[in-house]
Design an enzyme around this catalytic site. Sequence first.
Site, PDB file in Angstrom:
ATOM      1  N   TYR A  62       0.853  -1.199   0.000  1.00 47.79           N
ATOM      2  CA  TYR A  62       0.000   0.000   0.000  1.00 47.79           C
ATOM      3  C   TYR A  62       0.888   1.247   0.000  1.00 47.79           C
ATOM      4  O   TYR A  62       1.890   1.300   0.716  1.00 47.79           O
ATOM      5  CB  TYR A  62      -0.913   0.007   1.226  1.00 47.79           C
ATOM      6  N   GLU A 106     -13.431 -10.974  -1.236  1.00 49.70           N
ATOM      7  CA  GLU A 106     -11.971 -10.955  -1.093  1.00 49.70           C
ATOM      8  C   GLU A 106     -11.530 -12.261  -0.415  1.00 49.70           C
ATOM      9  O   GLU A 106     -12.180 -12.730   0.522  1.00 49.70           O
ATOM     10  CB  GLU A 106     -11.550  -9.761  -0.242  1.00 49.70           C
ATOM     11  N   HIS A 150      -6.141   2.463  -0.368  1.00 49.88           N
ATOM     12  CA  HIS A 150      -5.849   2.308   1.070  1.00 49.88           C
ATOM     13  C   HIS A 150      -5.682   3.662   1.741  1.00 49.88           C
ATOM     14  O   HIS A 150      -4.783   3.855   2.565  1.00 49.88           O
ATOM     15  CB  HIS A 150      -4.597   1.453   1.251  1.00 49.88           C
TER      16      HIS A 150
HETATM   17  C1  GCO Z   1      -7.784  -5.142   2.247  1.00 47.20           C
HETATM   18  C2  GCO Z   1      -7.302  -4.334   3.398  1.00 47.20           C
HETATM   19  C3  GCO Z   1      -6.297  -4.976   4.281  1.00 47.20           C
HETATM   20  C4  GCO Z   1      -5.956  -4.080   5.446  1.00 47.20           C
HETATM   21  C5  GCO Z   1      -5.750  -4.885   6.698  1.00 47.20           C
HETATM   22  C6  GCO Z   1      -5.515  -3.979   7.901  1.00 47.20           C
HETATM   23  O1  GCO Z   1      -8.305  -4.543   1.308  1.00 47.20           O
HETATM   24  O2  GCO Z   1      -7.713  -6.381   2.367  1.00 47.20           O
HETATM   25  O3  GCO Z   1      -6.912  -3.054   2.964  1.00 47.20           O
HETATM   26  O4  GCO Z   1      -5.163  -5.367   3.595  1.00 47.20           O
HETATM   27  O5  GCO Z   1      -4.810  -3.316   5.188  1.00 47.20           O
HETATM   28  O6  GCO Z   1      -6.886  -5.681   6.894  1.00 47.20           O
HETATM   29  O7  GCO Z   1      -5.174  -4.727   9.038  1.00 47.20           O
HETATM   30 MG    MG Z   2      -8.522  -2.476   1.625  1.00 45.28          MG
END
Ligand code: GCO
Ligand code: MG
Length: 398
Positions: A156, A333, A206
């Site tokens: 990110y 996801e 993010h």
């Molecule tokens: C996603 C999220 C995660 C978060 C994480 C934080 O889209 O899966 O952005 O990657 O960064 O859950 O702890």
């Molecule tokens: Mg996310």
Amino acid sequence: MPKITDVRAILTQPDACRLVVVRVGTSEPGLYGLGCATFTQRAFAVQAAIERHLAPLLVGRDADRISEIWHLAMNHGYWRNGPVLNNAVSGVDQALWDIKGKQAGMPVHQLLGGPFRAAAAAYVHADGRDSHEVADNALALIEQGFRHVRVQMGGYGGPADGLHLPPTAPAGNYFDPRGYSRAMLAMIDHVRSTVGDHVELLHDVHERLHPIDAVQFAKDLEQYRLFFLEDPFAPEDIGWFSTLRQQCATPLAMGELFNNPHEWQPLITGRLIDFVRMHVSQIGGITPARAVSEFAAVFGVRTAWHGPADTSPVGHAANLHLDMWAPNFGIQEWPQPSELTYEMFPGLPRPVDGYLHPGDGPGLGIDIDEKLAAEHPCDETVEQWTQTRLPDGGPARP
Ligand code: GCO
Ligand code: MG
């Protein structure tokens, strides 16, 4: 009618993330439920909320009164809709749905109203140090049968090498917002030309861009027809969605950071987003997620529940039961759990050709090997990745 006899938190870390699972025991021999309460950065606070505040409130109550218990647990502390307590409530809520399904001999998706679809399409993550590596990793996932791939490059906020920092810059996880958006545009251009138009690409900002730069980034991405662009703004900046929506057709997803209904309601009623992305345990479990699904459906907004490595397998099962049932399901996801995680959580589904199904076993259809879980305790190190900073050394939202 089973009574709640004990409510306890099981903390375990089979992979990189601390997981919190709630086990609700009942007066009926062998009848217990599991729920996800995973807020990985504050796992020990959630454990205390569960064992010091919810357990004394709930032991002795009827396990079948899910709706009453959810409202009692959510409001009993007076102050509500915060991440720690919502996760604690979720762990109990999901466990009670699990118990009810076991009692009825039905999967939770049947209790919700029965399956709408044959299976839930999943998206998985491709990352890499450069565009070619991202594209190669995306192709490998497509080879496995996935047709939805989230593409990031350098994590990110993008690659941190070569940032121009002052000599006194403190330690931290640095990123340059505008450098990130330039690099991502080039990467997505390369990946789109490599994988072709028939694969759905997603990207997660993010909350790493200044709002006006997020508007420009989303507009620049229109030509690549993303399936969705996630978290273009921070929760504190959701007022910018109307600006973006009026000038851009890139589908938008938001929600993993939301805890309070006031965050997602205006985005749904204003049709300002296309997918709600809440972390189901962060809003209090299956009970509120069912309500959000129905509410979003009225406005043509689809679900895309948060499903990262810091959702427990019990939480992934809960997501999938909601996915099977909801007419306005969008995409799920999927974090590609490790073999150790599969061993620790019997019943955790495996994707088949990019699709997932929670199974038709009773309840959530998942269990936990507590002995194995105890062999992988949660670490107590201070989180590093959320100590994000901008090039001038100032702290930034992670
Ligand atoms: C996603 C999220 C995660 C978060 C994480 C934080 O889209 O899966 O952005 O990657 O960064 O859950 O702890
Ligand atoms: Mg996310």
